[in-house]
Design an enzyme around this catalytic site. Structure first.
Site, PDB file in Angstrom:
ATOM      1  N   ASP A 112       0.888  -1.164   0.000  1.00  0.00           N
ATOM      2  CA  ASP A 112       0.000   0.000   0.000  1.00  0.00           C
ATOM      3  C   ASP A 112       0.926   1.214   0.000  1.00  0.00           C
ATOM      4  OD1 ASP A 112      -1.617   2.149   0.574  1.00  0.00           O
ATOM      5  OD2 ASP A 112      -2.320   1.411   2.509  1.00  0.00           O
ATOM      6  N   LYS A 164       3.143  11.712  -3.676  1.00  0.00           N
ATOM      7  CA  LYS A 164       2.196  10.887  -4.441  1.00  0.00           C
ATOM      8  C   LYS A 164       1.167  11.767  -5.155  1.00  0.00           C
ATOM      9  CE  LYS A 164      -1.206   7.187  -3.747  1.00  0.00           C
ATOM     10  NZ  LYS A 164      -1.738   6.244  -2.758  1.00  0.00           N
ATOM     11  N   GLU A 193      -7.153   0.886  -4.405  1.00  0.00           N
ATOM     12  CA  GLU A 193      -7.132   0.837  -2.936  1.00  0.00           C
ATOM     13  C   GLU A 193      -8.478   0.417  -2.336  1.00  0.00           C
ATOM     14  OE1 GLU A 193      -5.525   4.639  -1.848  1.00  0.00           O
ATOM     15  OE2 GLU A 193      -3.613   4.169  -2.778  1.00  0.00           O
ATOM     16  N   ASP A 227     -12.945   5.898   1.493  1.00  0.00           N
ATOM     17  CA  ASP A 227     -11.523   5.892   1.841  1.00  0.00           C
ATOM     18  C   ASP A 227     -10.954   7.310   1.800  1.00  0.00           C
ATOM     19  OD1 ASP A 227      -8.774   5.625   2.029  1.00  0.00           O
ATOM     20  OD2 ASP A 227      -8.574   4.132   0.453  1.00  0.00           O
TER      21      ASP A 227
HETATM   22  P1  ADP Z   1      -2.594   7.603   2.808  1.00  0.00           P
HETATM   23  O1  ADP Z   1      -3.278   6.330   2.452  1.00  0.00           O
HETATM   24  O2  ADP Z   1      -2.928   8.723   1.906  1.00  0.00           O
HETATM   25  O3  ADP Z   1      -1.148   7.455   3.054  1.00  0.00           O
HETATM   26  P2  ADP Z   1      -3.578   7.316   5.497  1.00  0.00           P
HETATM   27  O4  ADP Z   1      -4.743   6.420   5.317  1.00  0.00           O
HETATM   28  O5  ADP Z   1      -2.371   6.782   6.166  1.00  0.00           O
HETATM   29  O6  ADP Z   1      -3.215   8.064   4.173  1.00  0.00           O
HETATM   30  O7  ADP Z   1      -4.123   8.585   6.285  1.00  0.00           O
HETATM   31  C1  ADP Z   1      -3.301   9.655   6.535  1.00  0.00           C
HETATM   32  C2  ADP Z   1      -4.139  10.818   6.980  1.00  0.00           C
HETATM   33  O8  ADP Z   1      -4.856  10.427   8.147  1.00  0.00           O
HETATM   34  C3  ADP Z   1      -3.290  12.012   7.333  1.00  0.00           C
HETATM   35  O9  ADP Z   1      -3.852  13.178   6.768  1.00  0.00           O
HETATM   36  C4  ADP Z   1      -3.379  12.036   8.854  1.00  0.00           C
HETATM   37  O10 ADP Z   1      -3.313  13.341   9.348  1.00  0.00           O
HETATM   38  C5  ADP Z   1      -4.742  11.451   9.094  1.00  0.00           C
HETATM   39  N1  ADP Z   1      -4.867  10.895  10.437  1.00  0.00           N
HETATM   40  C6  ADP Z   1      -4.192   9.846  10.970  1.00  0.00           C
HETATM   41  N2  ADP Z   1      -4.553   9.659  12.249  1.00  0.00           N
HETATM   42  C7  ADP Z   1      -5.478  10.611  12.537  1.00  0.00           C
HETATM   43  C8  ADP Z   1      -6.232  10.952  13.693  1.00  0.00           C
HETATM   44  N3  ADP Z   1      -6.091  10.289  14.841  1.00  0.00           N
HETATM   45  N4  ADP Z   1      -7.096  11.994  13.598  1.00  0.00           N
HETATM   46  C9  ADP Z   1      -7.233  12.694  12.464  1.00  0.00           C
HETATM   47  N5  ADP Z   1      -6.543  12.422  11.343  1.00  0.00           N
HETATM   48  C10 ADP Z   1      -5.681  11.389  11.369  1.00  0.00           C
HETATM   49 MG    MG Z   2      -4.272   4.837   1.837  1.00  0.00          MG
END
Ligand code: ADP
Ligand code: MG
Length: 567
Positions: A7, A69, A146, A169
């Site tokens: 991922d 990305k 995804e 998502d």
């Molecule tokens: P990606 O798949 O794009 O890498 P993720 O699914 O890992 O993203 O999500 C990342 C996002 O989730 C970031 O913008 C982060 O700030 C947000 N995030 C992660 N934990 C929290 C939380 N506890 N509260 C609010 N936002 C969160």
């Molecule tokens: Mg993701």
């Protein structure tokens, strides 16, 4: 042959593999399941990725890149010190690091992977992702959307024989909605929609902007470092508001500390325009799938940003029911790609889910229409494959010459939904010769073939001469030939990557540097003392002493971090 699942996220990336009958997330060299998608170049010109690079976002913003990305498939170059990298090259460093983690964990070389991409990624973005894999020395067996990956993770444990559900998502930089139906072991994607420029980072941006406007400051007045520190504070505040009711954002300036307090209600008020943007793709996905809200059996939230309570209440209101949280928001996609990789390997202990996916955009060509009296309207978009058509798909359409003795026909390929090509995205161009003849008498066949990875092939042939031209769509800007990719592979290979086994110590030092910048006077002295002691031990190379001193340094840094948080 073991195939890993990856991922490759905007914010965090994960790697998984099928082990003893289940899809397992493989921890990185530091023992963490999430690897921040951040790349940095250090003092020695070595590449560091993940947690260490994330610390360096604050201390060395000019040598560190994140959220790249978002620019996948474009020619935007990122300068890291003296290097310049394309988004796919930065992604390749992340992939390499995940590959090394998997190799260390599994104890063998890994050369193949299934990588997930946002459902709404277009052709150029998908190709760039495949190239990132190649550049990392991974054959990309398959690209998987995804939300479809999350759906597989969900479907594998689903008891109901027949179910319709929606995957919502919201990651760091992208938003994807998919409507799926699971029926008799067949997982059918009914529709996808989304926004490639909407994610958790935009919510962080709201808080950063609020801070600036409250203190009557402009972002452009701030140095790169202060901007990064502000972003980090906004991120912490956003996360704090996911569990607490209010939060204070503080930032150190040369003339003192500035702060702002914000409560959840205010934040949710600010977020309204973003919530409105989330609603549109949901509506479109439902429309395209011809599914009514009431027909959905479940709403499934994935992506880190769905942890915000405002997303939970917003989706609850939108769908008129509480969303399910049976999937781990951070890990669902990675678990799903791991399952897909295992299906590729044809594991016996895995009942195969047959997967049908769809094409996220309409693909078509540009035509001209006669208005009579020798006048034409040109630049009209003629769809050949409509959005949300089940893939793989191959469609052919015939076009005629427009003027007398025309000797060639240009076939442009566009993606998008507008009636006029100028509002859509040009994917590529191709020209084919035709024998001279009166207008309308010569024709060509245009065949579009869209494969399961979401990659398009265009074939154009003259009906009379049988001459054929095939374009694997040439991206206009970043298109590289196979030789060029091989060349770049060698160049990237020559850049040293910081050794995996030394990352833990490296992280302590990077974190120490960051905390030094964030704190003042006495704390700074405490940090420096502990770091100097640790660096001395590193030089002496006695493993036991290094370990002891590392633990001491870690305790000091934990205390400082705690102090800064409370402050
Ligand atoms: P990606 O798949 O794009 O890498 P993720 O699914 O890992 O993203 O999500 C990342 C996002 O989730 C970031 O913008 C982060 O700030 C947000 N995030 C992660 N934990 C929290 C939380 N506890 N509260 C609010 N936002 C969160
Ligand atoms: Mg993701």
């Amino acid at each position: 042959m073991t195939i890993i699942g990856i991922d490759l996220g905007t914010t965090n990336s994960l790697v998984s593999c099928w082990i003893n009958g289940e899809s397992v997330i493989i921890p990185n060299a530091l023992g963490n399941r999430l690897t921040p998608s951040v790349v940095s170049v250090d003092e020695n010109g070595e590449i560091v990725v993940g947690e260490v690079a994330k610390e360096r976002l604050i201390t060395h913003p000019g040598k560190t890149a994140s959220v790249f990305k978002r620019y996948m498939g474009t020619s935007k170059a990122f300068s890291l010190g003296t290097y310049r990298f394309l988004p796919e090259e930065l992604s390749a460093f992340i992939l390499k690091s995940l590959k090394a983690d998997a190799e260390a964990y599994l104890g063998k070389e890994i050369t193949e992977a299934v990588i997930s991409v946002p459902a709404y990624f277009n052709d150029a973005q998908r190709r760039a992702t495949k190239r990132a894999g190649q550049l990392a020395g991974l054959k990309v067996e398959r690209l998987l959307s995804e939300p479809t990956a999350a759906a597989i993770a969900y479907g594998l444990h689903q008891q109901e024989p027949e179910t319709k559900f929606l995957i919502f998502d919201l990651g760091g930089g992208t938003f994807d909605v998919s409507i799926l139906e699971l029926f008799d072991g067949i997982m059918e994607v009914k529709s996808v929609a989304g926004d490639n420029f909407l994610g958790g980072e935009d919510f962080t941006g709201l808080l950063a902007s609020l801070f600036l406007s409250h203190h009557q400051m402009e972002q452009s007045e701030l140095s790169g470092k202060v901007q990064m520190a502000l972003w980090k504070q906004a991120e912490l505040c956003k996360q704090a508001l996911s569990t607490g009711r209010d939060c204070t954002m503080t930032l150190q300036f040369e003339d003192g500390v500035k702060e702002i307090s914000i409560d959840r209600a205010r934040f949710e008020q600010l977020a309204k325009p973003l919530l409105a943007r989330l609603q549109k793709p949901v509506e479109r996905a439902l429309r395209d799938a011809a599914v009514k809200l009431g027909e959905l059996d479940a709403i499934i939230l994935v992506g880190g940003a769905t942890r915000m309570p405002v997303i939970f209440s917003f989706t609850g209101k939108l769908f008129g029911r509480l969303p399910a949280n049976s999937l781990h928001p951070d890990e669902a996609v990675a678990i799903g790609v791991g399952i897909q990789a295992a299906m590729k390997e044809r594991h016996e202990d895995l009942e195969e889910i047959i997967l049908t996916d769809v094409c996220p955009y309409t693909l078509g060509t540009s035509i001209s229409k006669s208005l009579g009296n020798g006048r034409y309207e040109s630049g009209i978009f003629d769809p050949i494959i409509e959005r949300n058509t089940v893939v793989p798909v191959s469609r052919v359409r015939r076009y005629n010459t427009l003027i007398d003795n025309q000797t060639a026909i240009a076939v442009d390929t566009y993606q998008g939904e507008s009636r006029l090509v100028e509002n859509n995205i040009l994917l590529g161009e191709l020209t084919i010769n035709v024998p001279p003849a009166p207008a309308g008498l010569q024709s060509i066949d245009v065949r579009y073939t869209y494969d399961i990875n979401g990659i398009l092939e265009v074939e154009v042939s003259s009906v009379e001469t049988g001459e054929k031209k095939v374009a694997i769509i040439q991206e206009k800007e970043t298109g590289l030939s196979l030789e060029e990719i091989a060349e770049r592979f060698k160049e990237l290979e020559a850049i040293k990557v910081h050794p995996r086994e030394r990352l833990e110590n490296r992280l302590l030092l990077a974190r120490g540097e960051r905390l030094y910048e964030e704190s003042l006077a006495e704390q700074r002295q405490v940090i420096v003392d502990a770091m100097v002691r640790f660096e001395d031990k590193l030089k002496k190379q006695d493993m036991r002493e290094i370990k002891q001193e590392a633990e001491k340094l870690k305790r000091v840094l934990d205390q400082i971090e705690e102090f800064l948080r409370l402050w």
